[in-house]
Motif scaffolding. Structure first.
Motif, mmCIF file in Angstrom:
data_model
loop_
_atom_site.group_PDB
_atom_site.id
_atom_site.type_symbol
_atom_site.label_atom_id
_atom_site.label_comp_id
_atom_site.label_asym_id
_atom_site.label_seq_id
_atom_site.Cartn_x
_atom_site.Cartn_y
_atom_site.Cartn_z
ATOM 1 N N GLN A 27 38.782 43.482 47.264
ATOM 2 C CA GLN A 27 39.506 42.215 47.197
ATOM 3 C C GLN A 27 40.670 42.308 46.210
ATOM 4 N N ALA A 28 40.446 42.943 45.069
ATOM 5 C CA ALA A 28 41.520 43.097 44.081
ATOM 6 C C ALA A 28 42.645 43.962 44.637
ATOM 7 N N ARG A 31 44.674 41.891 47.000
ATOM 8 C CA ARG A 31 45.545 40.983 46.244
ATOM 9 C C ARG A 31 46.749 41.727 45.681
ATOM 10 N N ILE A 34 49.192 42.437 48.386
ATOM 11 C CA ILE A 34 49.899 41.211 48.780
ATOM 12 C C ILE A 34 51.001 40.906 47.777
ATOM 13 N N PHE A 35 50.692 40.992 46.469
ATOM 14 C CA PHE A 35 51.719 40.787 45.447
ATOM 15 C C PHE A 35 52.852 41.773 45.620
ATOM 16 N N HIS A 70 39.589 44.940 38.306
ATOM 17 C CA HIS A 70 40.211 44.158 39.372
ATOM 18 C C HIS A 70 41.415 43.381 38.836
ATOM 19 N N VAL A 74 45.923 43.930 39.354
ATOM 20 C CA VAL A 74 46.921 42.925 39.716
ATOM 21 C C VAL A 74 47.944 42.754 38.589
ATOM 22 N N GLU A 78 52.167 42.856 39.105
ATOM 23 C CA GLU A 78 52.708 41.505 39.031
ATOM 24 C C GLU A 78 53.606 41.316 37.808
#
Length: 116
Positions: A27-28, A31, A34-35, A70, A74, A78
């Motif tokens: 999941q991380a 994400r 996606i970022f 996780h 990100v 980011e």
């Protein structure tokens, strides 16, 4: 019947990945991707200020120390924090942290707490 078995397969896969501890990692990673994809469509970020680099590095140290992999996966893309690490001694100097043998075993953020 077919839809129920597909849902059962999804549930079993989710449970298996969670039991192995890899669901959160997946999941991380999604994400982070996606970022990354969203950043490609945006204007380039301004260069990080000296203060932001120091603060982000302090956060990175904290996340690594506590094994928050996780969140860390990100944070770096980011924030735009350089992948190369900032020297720990430099961070300690910038934050006026006196390190000793004990404090070097933990994140510098804890040294900040103990010095107040």
């Amino acid at each position: 019947e077919k839809m129920a078995s597909l849902q059962e397969l999804k549930d079993a896969l989710r449970d298996t990945l969670a039991a192995r501890g890899s669901l959160g990692q997946i999941q991380a990673r999604v994400r982070a991707e996606i970022f990354h994809a969203l950043e490609e469509t945006e204007e380039p970020k301004p260069a990080l200020s000296h203060e932001n680099v120091v603060i982000n590095e302090l956060i990175r140290e904290y996340l690594e120390y506590n094994h928050y992999k996780h969140t860390l996966s990100v944070l770096i893309p980011e924030s735009g924090q350089p992948l190369d690490r900032v020297d720990r001694a430099y961070i300690a100097q910038e934050l006026n942290i006196r390190e000793d043998r004990t404090s070097r075993q933990e994140s510098p953020s804890y040294s900040l707490l103990h010095s107040t």
